[in-house]
Design a protein around this motif. Structure first.
Motif, short mmCIF file in Angstrom:
data_model
loop_
_atom_site.label_atom_id
_atom_site.label_comp_id
_atom_site.label_asym_id
_atom_site.label_seq_id
_atom_site.Cartn_x
_atom_site.Cartn_y
_atom_site.Cartn_z
N PHE A 1 8.43 22.68 27.66
CA PHE A 1 7.04 23.49 28.00
C PHE A 1 7.23 24.84 27.19
CE2 PHE A 1 9.50 24.09 31.70
CZ PHE A 1 9.36 25.57 31.92
N PRO A 2 6.15 25.37 26.75
CA PRO A 2 6.27 26.79 25.96
C PRO A 2 7.29 27.82 26.74
CG PRO A 2 4.20 25.81 25.95
CD PRO A 2 4.80 25.16 27.06
N LYS A 3 8.16 28.59 25.95
CA LYS A 3 9.08 29.61 26.27
C LYS A 3 9.30 30.21 25.17
CE LYS A 3 11.46 28.78 30.90
NZ LYS A 3 11.03 30.15 31.30
N SER A 4 9.49 31.47 25.31
CA SER A 4 9.90 32.45 24.10
C SER A 4 11.32 32.26 23.92
CB SER A 4 9.59 33.84 24.32
OG SER A 4 10.47 34.70 25.44
N ILE A 5 12.01 32.37 22.71
CA ILE A 5 13.29 32.56 22.31
C ILE A 5 14.11 33.61 23.29
CG2 ILE A 5 15.09 33.05 20.78
CD1 ILE A 5 13.12 31.74 18.59
N ALA A 6 13.50 34.70 23.70
CA ALA A 6 14.20 35.60 24.27
C ALA A 6 14.31 35.08 25.72
CB ALA A 6 13.32 36.86 24.62
N GLU A 7 13.55 34.27 26.53
CA GLU A 7 13.69 33.76 27.77
C GLU A 7 14.70 32.58 27.93
OE1 GLU A 7 9.42 34.09 29.91
OE2 GLU A 7 9.33 32.79 28.20
N THR A 8 15.08 31.97 26.73
CA THR A 8 16.03 30.72 27.13
C THR A 8 17.51 31.21 26.59
OG1 THR A 8 16.50 28.36 26.33
CG2 THR A 8 15.28 29.68 24.80
N GLY A 9 18.51 30.60 27.33
CA GLY A 9 19.75 30.75 26.89
C GLY A 9 20.31 29.77 25.97
N LYS A 10 19.47 28.72 25.74
CA LYS A 10 19.79 27.57 24.57
C LYS A 10 19.71 28.27 23.44
CE LYS A 10 18.52 24.03 27.91
NZ LYS A 10 17.87 22.77 28.17
N VAL A 11 20.60 27.52 22.45
CA VAL A 11 20.72 27.96 21.17
C VAL A 11 19.62 27.32 20.33
CG1 VAL A 11 22.35 28.17 19.05
CG2 VAL A 11 23.21 28.44 21.44
N VAL A 12 18.63 27.92 19.63
CA VAL A 12 17.41 27.30 19.23
C VAL A 12 17.27 27.91 17.80
CG1 VAL A 12 15.07 26.58 18.86
CG2 VAL A 12 16.14 26.76 21.20
N ASN A 13 17.30 27.10 16.81
CA ASN A 13 16.89 27.74 15.36
C ASN A 13 15.71 27.02 14.88
OD1 ASN A 13 20.19 27.55 15.15
ND2 ASN A 13 19.62 29.27 13.96
N VAL A 14 14.83 28.00 14.22
CA VAL A 14 13.22 27.55 14.03
C VAL A 14 13.22 27.64 12.74
CG1 VAL A 14 10.89 28.12 14.16
CG2 VAL A 14 12.36 28.27 16.33
N ILE A 15 12.62 26.50 11.96
CA ILE A 15 12.23 26.60 10.53
C ILE A 15 10.48 26.60 10.72
CG2 ILE A 15 11.94 25.46 8.44
CD1 ILE A 15 14.78 23.98 9.00
N ASP A 16 10.10 28.03 10.36
CA ASP A 16 8.60 27.87 10.77
C ASP A 16 7.56 27.44 9.47
OD1 ASP A 16 8.92 29.93 8.89
OD2 ASP A 16 8.22 31.55 10.19
N GLU A 17 6.47 27.66 9.66
CA GLU A 17 5.63 27.29 8.69
C GLU A 17 5.63 27.77 7.35
OE1 GLU A 17 0.64 26.35 8.44
OE2 GLU A 17 1.54 27.44 9.83
N LEU A 18 5.92 29.14 7.22
CA LEU A 18 6.03 29.89 6.17
C LEU A 18 7.20 29.33 5.38
CD1 LEU A 18 5.34 33.67 6.47
CD2 LEU A 18 4.44 32.03 5.01
#
Length: 638
Positions: free
Chosen positions: A45-62
């Motif tokens: 469910f939605p969470k900001s990157i700052a709120e989670t301790g998991k390692v996430v990389n995002v490839i965004d629309e741009l």
């Protein structure tokens, strides 16, 4: 190649001249740093990157829009901790996803949060060639074992591919056309839109290429034929929102591709062809309420693959159903709960497989508990019970504490267990089937620090990780008979460093360094065991740098540079009938992209040049790779 580089250089100069008298670039033409960016893969469910301790990389629309000349595997191959073997070989060659050094079937591929699976495949890894990049809006790469959230195969992590959904007005038309090296054509066209009740996205894509010879011609005779590739794909996403709280999203996707392949390392075959297709359809539903939401997911995958020669054919068919319901609930500002239940059914159709045992099912209840930002401390605790119709039960869990030091640092630790269930092919397939197989089981730990400047214009994340997998399934021959067994132990560890900085409103730069190594321990028939490094085709060291520069409001240029360190490969010598270990040299890939926007941003001209240095390198021993190559084209929307 020199002629192609000259054409590319002239095109880049033309782009620069077009922009030379334009106004100053705008910040919104870049991908700016945003630590409050919301992700869904880390928690469902939605969470900001700052709120989670998991390692996430995002490839965004741009970033995806600036990858019009690439395919999905090439884009993923540019990311930190990811190597997609085969990404820059012949366009139609098979692709293997190595996330943090793990083997290809330890990374789970999702589309819109729903697992993809081909039950007829030997290892269960999903074929990236079946997913066109043109239908993708965003990609979230979640590292570390995620079996507690997503079940089997997520030992190394998950890659969530989020598709395009709708336009911002009742009707939008869009498309892209490009042409380039190896007589390669890519085109897509579609319509999208939204109203108060409905939204939709309909896209068609065509990709074809003459390609290069899949096998490497070590004699230099030039007699090996080119192995072409072609693909057609269709996607329809619909959305219906009868009230503000309820949304229903049916979808259907179809992808069909085929091409030529060769007989093996250094071995041409002018007559061998392959065909594959994916039909994926289903429904996502959501009901939101004041303190949370309830989600219902269903998807069906039908995959078909066939490898055809003048003397044989090897058709494989797989059916996979995934149904899931889950809910998140907030008990207050600091406490949240996620609970869900998923059911998966897999079936393969192989003429040689036992008629009685062609399917299996897995039931997965799971729960996660979140304590958020109490005196700067947060923690996520999760558990999943797996009920498998063949081998029985598996239990996994995860612990993810996080501590913030003001607004400038975040410390995190993740400990999690994971599993990979044996595939239908390993249990009941054509070769080496063994119904007594147990799941592969993992223990993973990662920890690190994420540092931020006060103005949030720069940050750096450093992560250490270790992964141990027991009961590794291997194929054995000889005294143990030709069959699959739970036999080995795999140990991997490494670290990643990822600095990102926004130099000014026109220039963003990101870099990374990744190190990974691993060893396999195999029991010996005579007693004891043997241990050796086994990360075949995976470099210990890789370094990359990405830069995006908005030269003007109309003209943007981006660059990706990535080094791949020395690796080993295994080669079956047909002369001696033995498997030999061979070394592969390191190499560097430099890719450049430029786009020029006009007609109020509705028309975009672009150039995508890859392997600018024209490196001569090897991904797979005995197979060819692409030299300097270019795609040029235009995209439009109205």
């Amino acid at each position: 190649m020199k002629k192609e580089r000259k054409v590319w250089a002239m095109t880049m100069i033309a782009f620069w001249l077009l922009a030379s008298n334009q106004t100053k670039a705008q910040q919104d033409s870049l991908r700016t740093l945003n630590l409050n960016e919301v992700v869904v893969t880390a928690t469902k469910f939605p969470k900001s990157i700052a709120e989670t301790g998991k390692v996430v990389n995002v490839i965004d629309e741009l970033q995806l829009q600036r990858s019009a000349g690439k395919d999905l595997s090439q884009l993923l191959n540019e990311q930190v901790g990811l190597v997609v073997n085969g990404a820059v070989s012949n366009p139609g060659k098979d692709k293997s996803v190595f996330l943090r050094g793990a083997k290809g079937d330890y990374t789970l591929i999702l589309i819109d949060g729903v697992p993809l699976s081909d039950p007829s495949g030997i290892g269960g890894a999903f074929d990236l060639r079946l997913i066109p990049i043109d239908q993708v809006e965003r990609i979230e790469i979640l590292k570390g074992s995620q079996s507690t959230l997503y079940g089997s195969d997520a030992i190394a992590g998950v890659i969530n591919i989020i598709t395009k959904k709708s336009g911002d007005k009742p009707f939008n038309g869009f498309g892209t056309v490009s042409y380039g090296s190896y007589n390669t054509f890519k085109g897509n066209a579609g319509v999208s839109g939204s109203t108060r009740l409905w939204d939709y996205d309909l896209t068609y894509m065509r990709f074809q290429s003459d390609g290069i010879s899949e096998a490497y011609d070590e004699t230099g005779s030039g007699n090996f034929d080119k192995d072409g590739f072609n693909q057609d794909a269709f996607q329809l996403n619909l959305g219906f929102k009868p009230t503000e709280d309820i949304s229903i999203r049916p979808f259907v996707r179809y992808s069909d591709f085929g091409g030529d392949y060769d007989a093996g390392s250094f071995a041409d075959d002018p007559d061998a062809v392959y065909e594959a297709s994916l039909l994926n359809y289903g429904l996502n539903g959501q009901y939101t309420f004041a303190k949370g939401a309830v989600n219902v997911l269903y998807a069906h995958d039908k995959t078909e693959r066939d490898y055809i020669t003048p003397f044989s054919s090897f058709p494989n068919k797989g059916h996979y159903d995934h149904g899931e319901v889950f809910s998140n609930y907030s008990f207050g500002k600091h406490i949240q709960l996620l609970a869900g239940l998923s059911y998966q059914r897999m079936e393969m159709n192989l003429p040689e497989a036992s008629i009685k045992y062609r399917s299996l099912n897995i039931t997965n209840p799971y729960v996660s508990f979140f304590i958020n930002d109490i005196s700067r401390f947060s923690i996520e605790l999760g558990a999943r019970e797996v009920i498998h119709s063949v081998y029985g039960h598996t239990f996994t869990y995860s612990i993810n504490p996080t501590y913030k030091i003001g607004s400038v640092a975040k410390l995190f630790v993740n400990y999690s267990t994971g599993f990979k269930a044996p595939t239908l092919s390993q249990l009941y397939g054509q070769f080496g089937a063994n119904e007594e197989l147990n799941p592969e089981e993992s223990r993973s730990i990662e920890g690190g620090v994420h540092l931020f400047t006060k103005d949030k214009k720069a940050n750096v994340r450093a992560t250490l990780f270790s992964r141990k997998v027991d009961n590794v399934i291997i194929y054995t021959a000889g005294e143990m008979r030709d069959r699959y067994l739970n036999l080995d132990q795999q140990d991997d560890y490494g670290f990643e460093v990822e600095p990102v900085v926004q130099i000014n409103e026109n220039l963003n730069i990101g870099a990374f360094y990744s190190y990974v190594t691993g060893e396999l321990t195999t029991p010996l028939a005579t007693g004891g065991d043997t241990t050796y490094n086994n990360l075949i085709r995976r470099p210990k060291h890789s370094f990359g740098i990405n830069a995006t520069y908005a030269i003007t409001k109309q003209l943007t240029v981006s660059m990706n540079f990535k080094t791949f360190g020395k690796r080993d490969d295994l080669f079956f010598n047909m002369n001696t009938f033995t498997q030999e270990r061979v070394g592969l040299n390191s190499y560097q890939l430099l890719n450049l992209y430029a786009e020029y926007r006009l007609l109020a941003q509705r028309l975009k001209l672009f150039v995508d040049a890859k392997n600018i240095l024209d490196q001569d390198y090897t991904e797979v021993y005995g197979y060819s790779t692409q030299g300097f190559n270019v795609q040029t084209g235009l995209s439009f929307n109205f």
